[in-house]
Design a protein around this motif. Structure first.
Motif, mmCIF file in Angstrom:
data_model
loop_
_atom_site.group_PDB
_atom_site.id
_atom_site.type_symbol
_atom_site.label_atom_id
_atom_site.label_comp_id
_atom_site.label_asym_id
_atom_site.label_seq_id
_atom_site.Cartn_x
_atom_site.Cartn_y
_atom_site.Cartn_z
ATOM 1 N N UNK A 1 35.776 33.647 -26.814
ATOM 2 C CA UNK A 1 34.715 34.035 -27.757
ATOM 3 C C UNK A 1 34.844 33.212 -29.041
ATOM 4 N N UNK A 7 29.968 36.485 -34.982
ATOM 5 C CA UNK A 7 29.027 36.728 -36.069
ATOM 6 C C UNK A 7 27.700 37.274 -35.547
ATOM 7 N N UNK A 10 28.091 40.814 -34.850
ATOM 8 C CA UNK A 10 28.040 41.555 -36.108
ATOM 9 C C UNK A 10 26.617 41.731 -36.577
ATOM 10 N N UNK A 11 25.817 40.680 -36.421
ATOM 11 C CA UNK A 11 24.436 40.752 -36.870
ATOM 12 C C UNK A 11 23.680 41.808 -36.085
ATOM 13 N N UNK A 13 24.951 44.529 -34.925
ATOM 14 C CA UNK A 13 25.339 45.807 -35.514
ATOM 15 C C UNK A 13 24.601 46.024 -36.830
ATOM 16 N N UNK A 14 24.470 44.925 -37.585
ATOM 17 C CA UNK A 14 23.867 45.033 -38.898
ATOM 18 C C UNK A 14 22.440 45.560 -38.807
ATOM 19 N N UNK A 16 21.432 47.764 -36.984
ATOM 20 C CA UNK A 16 21.441 49.207 -36.816
ATOM 21 C C UNK A 16 21.842 49.917 -38.103
ATOM 22 N N UNK A 17 22.529 49.188 -38.967
ATOM 23 C CA UNK A 17 23.097 49.838 -40.137
ATOM 24 C C UNK A 17 22.055 50.485 -41.058
ATOM 25 N N UNK A 19 19.895 52.298 -40.525
ATOM 26 C CA UNK A 19 19.561 53.649 -40.092
ATOM 27 C C UNK A 19 20.690 54.626 -40.356
ATOM 28 N N UNK A 20 21.689 54.177 -41.086
ATOM 29 C CA UNK A 20 22.810 55.080 -41.327
ATOM 30 C C UNK A 20 22.459 56.081 -42.418
ATOM 31 N N UNK A 21 21.281 56.606 -42.366
ATOM 32 C CA UNK A 21 21.016 57.754 -43.213
ATOM 33 C C UNK A 21 19.998 57.554 -44.304
ATOM 34 N N UNK A 253 38.933 57.532 -42.607
ATOM 35 C CA UNK A 253 37.479 57.531 -42.466
ATOM 36 C C UNK A 253 36.832 58.340 -43.586
ATOM 37 N N UNK A 256 37.037 56.101 -46.725
ATOM 38 C CA UNK A 256 36.155 54.934 -46.657
ATOM 39 C C UNK A 256 34.705 55.351 -46.852
ATOM 40 N N UNK A 257 34.309 56.460 -46.231
ATOM 41 C CA UNK A 257 32.923 56.901 -46.320
ATOM 42 C C UNK A 257 32.573 57.330 -47.741
ATOM 43 N N UNK A 260 32.161 54.190 -49.880
ATOM 44 C CA UNK A 260 30.919 53.476 -49.613
ATOM 45 C C UNK A 260 29.712 54.214 -50.173
#
Lengths: 532, 342
Positions: A1, A7, A10-11, A13-14, A16-17, A19-21, A253, A256-257, A260
């Motif tokens: 890989x 990267x 990662x993009x 995943x990004x 989807x981010x 929608x984290x609330x 966790x 960290x949350x 953030x």
């Protein structure tokens, strides 16, 4: 890989981010509180058997009581309950008559339960009767002379009278605890059965309350969602309209949350994390001394070699207290050691004991006890207490080696800890505990008397018992203080257990969240919180 | 498919029954032989003396002889009652019913991810042993085995959530501020699709990524190794040499002859890895606050809560048997010799 593929992943995943609330936050993010906790509630019944500590948050937010503790501001935007002051909650006012042998509570006339039915004196009477009848609550209520259904009388639909044989200074504090919560008796009775007249099976999962919050989602091992009760009358309208309490087992966790900005409160963080967070502008760490809990080292004062008071004292002189405090809780606690004088500073308890590190004294005492050659023993701790207990165990082992005591460390799984303490199988150990009230005689009765596990030192001293029993009903404050001072001198000297420090209640908040109030139960009370 | 398949199935199901009975008995006995008294743990308020503890023991039936307790438990299990958890306050069937889908979804996603990466790598490595691809896949497998799941998990959280902000917060299956879709299946992704709730679907998918990747890394090693090993072995078999000598195309040889023969051990490995991950991913569940069955069972174990542990072992044993059965059937389809007892 290769790097590009990582990267690209990662993009993905990004995407989807977002929608984290943030979308759902939009309507009332400010009025929504998100709390990350480490342990779960397991009942909505304030008189339930085997309820977890976290359930207390449910009881205090979802039910009202007749009265609540007052509170005072300890620093700007941070409050602490006041053990000596009481405010009406469901009771608009209350009065004492007949030398304190009668208490009259005048209930609010407009208060309703969550189902809209009026809160009446009969609901209060039934709830107190339920409290003194069910095994999980009756022992505690009895400490405040609340024992029998005949004590509670409905005078009129909005007046309740409670009568006592004699005035008891622990009655009002008990009435402010979750065990004195007021339930919707009509609703609960509808769900009672012949074999379960108090509807315990039903109330466990169906709060029959009228408190500031209703339970919207009850999924206790994952999350509990509270919604403000719009018709709540027992206090000012809470700023927080919705509170989500989530169970997040990993402290990393939770931290960290919070950092953030995705959560408002992170509870039960280990001392190390709190230490780091207190230097971070993205978190606001609150720290309040807890006065009704303590960390201690205990001895089985009835088993060799700890039945010799000189051995207990020798150990008290051999411990490196400051290192213990630093290693175990990073100094975030109030010391209960190194008092300058063997005379108590006042009649409060727990207070610092007059012991500090003095190896010569320790060695002399060990020799006096006829154990100059040293001895071997086991020092135990609860596995689930590892963060704080492990450093203590290591330092105890290291420092006692200097006076010839060879210590083996034993970590006991949580499931066995209670049993082993109850059966007195552990000679020497560390643990922490708390009592509901700070009243010294109450503290002594729980921790220095009786055949239950809370008598950690397995202590039984007729002189102490006489002093504590005399103090129980003493109405003259000067005589009370004198008896307690004598009792304190006695436990200083006989050392059934060695207190180390009073812990701090600590929580990490999102900056901007103000007016946190620390109550006796140590849970988050949403009612007083504000932003800005 | 042939006539002997039903008979094969019946014999397999019958063979599973003793396993389940054994699992029930062994767990039951172990839980009670282990020191630890749930009543002492439960009566955890000042005011609870030996009398209260004894009363609670009686109420929980723990003062009965162990054989009587076992008989009662057996009768209850037969009618589908797994008892009640005192730590959550719920019937164990309710708790497991709510949590098992979360575990299945996570394990399924992780296995899919591991298979998508692991099988091609294993095949590639087998076709070109010693090549760069082979070395890479071996290194990846070693990494997956060597790194404990919580280290990988926390590393992923730190990088993708905390530092880069690409992943949503590592808490649960879905954003706590969204209304979760109606639980038709309990599988968050499928439920949100059924409810046609795109937002919930993306939120659930986003939260699934990091824990699934963490578990997948762990599952990669056995998959790569077994795929590689099985394929190398088949490639050196006589019939492959014969096919090669007959001048068949390399592609035909690999796909038709080698892979279909290597499929049997690979399927078995997939089944094993799946069953194992289902019950053993407690660290991943803890780190990501994932509401799965392993974390549930471990929490119950810590507080001497017998019923959930027993229910968990029984459920996992049943699933394990079910997965093995499914693998057997699949293998039968791939290689009829197994069903025919050849």
């Amino acid at each position: 890989m290769d790097r590009r593929r990582i990267l690209q992943g990662g993009a993905a995943l990004a995407l989807l981010a977002p929608f984290s609330g943030r979308l759902a936050f939009a309507d009332s993010r400010d009025e929504t509180l998100r709390v990350l906790a480490d342990s779960a509630p397991n009942s909505q019944d304030p008189h339930g058997a085997g309820v977890s500590r976290a359930s207390l948050a449910v009881f205090f937010n979802v039910y009202d009581r007749l009265i609540n503790f007052g509170r005072s501001e300890v620093q700007p935007g941070l409050y602490r309950y006041d053990y000596s002051r009481f405010e009406g909650e469901l009771a608009e006012s209350f009065e004492e008559r007949d030398d304190g042998r009668t208490l009259i509570f005048h209930l609010r006339k407009d208060a309703t339960f969550h189902d809209g039915s009026l809160v009446t004196a009969e609901d209060a009477r039934w709830s107190l009767e339920r409290g003194v009848s069910l095994p999980a609550s009756k022992n505690q209520l009895a400490t405040g002379s609340l024992k029998d259904a005949t004590q509670f009388t409905v005078v009129d639909p909005h007046t309740l009278r409670i009568t006592f044989e004699r005035r008891d200074r622990l009655t009002l504090p008990n009435l402010a605890l979750s065990f004195a919560s007021i339930l919707n008796s009509t609703l609960a009775k509808k769900n009672a059965t012949e074999s379960d007249p108090w509807a315990t099976d039903w109330v466990r999962n169906n709060a029959a309350g009228g408190g500031a919050y209703k339970i919207e989602t009850w999924n206790p091992s994952q999350q509990v969602v509270y919604a403000a009760f719009d018709d709540w009358k027992s206090g000012p309208r809470p700023f927080i309209r919705r509170a989500i309490v989530q169970i997040v087992p990993a402290a990393e966790s939770r931290a960290a949350t919070l950092l953030k900005g995705d959560a408002d409160v992170a509870l039960a963080l280990p001392p190390r994390d709190l230490d780091t967070l207190s230097h971070d502008s993205r978190a606001h760490v609150i720290s309040l001394p807890v006065t009704n809990a303590f960390r201690f080292i205990a001895f089985n004062s009835k088993a060799k070699p700890f039945d010799d008071v000189r051995v207990r004292q020798a150990i008290a002189y051999a411990l490196p207290y400051r290192d213990l405090l630093q290693a175990s809780v990073f100094g975030h606690a109030n010391p209960l050691f190194a008092a300058a004088s063997a005379t108590p500073k006042d009649a409060s308890f727990p207070q610092p004991y007059p012991y500090d590190t003095d190896l010569d004294k320790a060695k002399a005492l060990i020799a006096e006890a006829g154990l100059a050659g040293g001895f071997e023993t086991t020092f135990s701790s609860n596995v689930s207490d590892a963060t704080q207990a492990d450093p203590i165990a290591l330092l105890v082992q290291e420092s006692l080696a200097k006076i010839g005591v060879k210590v083996t460390i034993d970590k006991v799984p949580e499931a066995q800890w209670g049993t082993q303490l109850t059966q007195r199988k552990i000679p020497f150990y560390t643990d922490s505990s708390s009592a509901w009230f700070n009243a010294p005689d109450y503290f002594f009765r729980i921790f220095f008397q009786g055949d239950w596990r809370w008598n950690f030192g397995n202590f039984d001293d007729p002189e102490l018992n006489a002093l504590v029993n005399a103090a129980r009903w003493e109405s003259d404050p000067a005589k009370y203080d004198a008896a307690i001072r004598k009792a304190i001198v006695l436990v200083f000297d006989k050392l059934p257990l060695l207190p180390l420090w009073l812990p701090s209640y600590e929580a990490a908040l999102r900056p901007g969240l103000n007016d946190f109030t620390y109550y006796i139960h140590g849970q988050v009370d949403f009612r007083s919180l504000k932003r800005g | 498919m042939n006539a002997s398949l039903p008979r094969f199935l019946v014999s397999r199901v019958l063979a599973a029954a003793p396993i389940l009975v054994g699992a029930v008995i062994v767990t039951f006995v172990i839980m009670r032989v282990l020191p630890g008294d749930p009543a002492a743990l439960l009566a955890a308020g000042p005011g609870s003396g030996p009398a209260e503890i004894a009363a609670l023991k009686h109420q929980m039936g723990l003062d009965q002889p162990i054989l009587e307790q076992l008989a009662r438990y057996g009768r209850e299990v037969v009618v589908g009652d797994l008892g009640r958890s005192f730590t959550t306050g719920n019937p164990v069937t309710t708790d497991l019913g709510a949590r098992l889908p979360a575990s299945l979804e996570l394990t399924g996603a992780a296995l899919l991810l591991a298979a998508l990466i692991g099988l091609p790598l294993g095949i590639g490595a087998a076709l070109r042993p010693g090549s760069l691809l082979d070395q890479t896949s071996r290194a990846l497998a070693a990494l997956g085995t060597a790194l404990p799941a919580f280290v990988t998990g926390l590393g992923f959280i730190y990088l993708f959530y905390f530092r880069l902000g690409w992943a949503p917060e590592p808490i649960g299956q879905i954003d706590s501020l969204l209304t979760p879709p109606h639980a038709y299946t309990g599988l968050m992704l499928i439920d949100s699709l059924l409810a046609r709730d795109g937002e919930a679907f993306l939120s659930a998918l986003g939260r699934l990524m990091l824990p699934a990747a963490t578990m997948a890394l762990f599952a990669l090693a056995p998959l790569i190794r077994i795929t590689r090993g099985a394929l190398i072995e088949t490639l050196s078999a006589d019939y492959i040499r014969a096919a090669r000598a007959l001048g068949l195309e390399r592609r035909t040889i690999v796909v038709h002859y080698a892979l279909s023969n290597a499929a049997t051990p690979i399927l078995a490995a997939l089944g094993m890895v799946f069953s194992y991950m289902l019950g053993a991913n407690v660290l991943v569940e803890k780190v990501f606050a994932w509401p799965g069955v392993s974390a549930y069972a471990v929490d119950a174990l810590m507080s001497a809560d017998y019923a959930p542990v027993q229910g968990f072992v029984l459920t996992v044993a049943a699933l394990f048997t079910g997965v093995n059965l499914a693998v057997d059937i699949l293998q039968g389809l791939v290689n009829p010799q197994i069903v025919n007892g050849g």
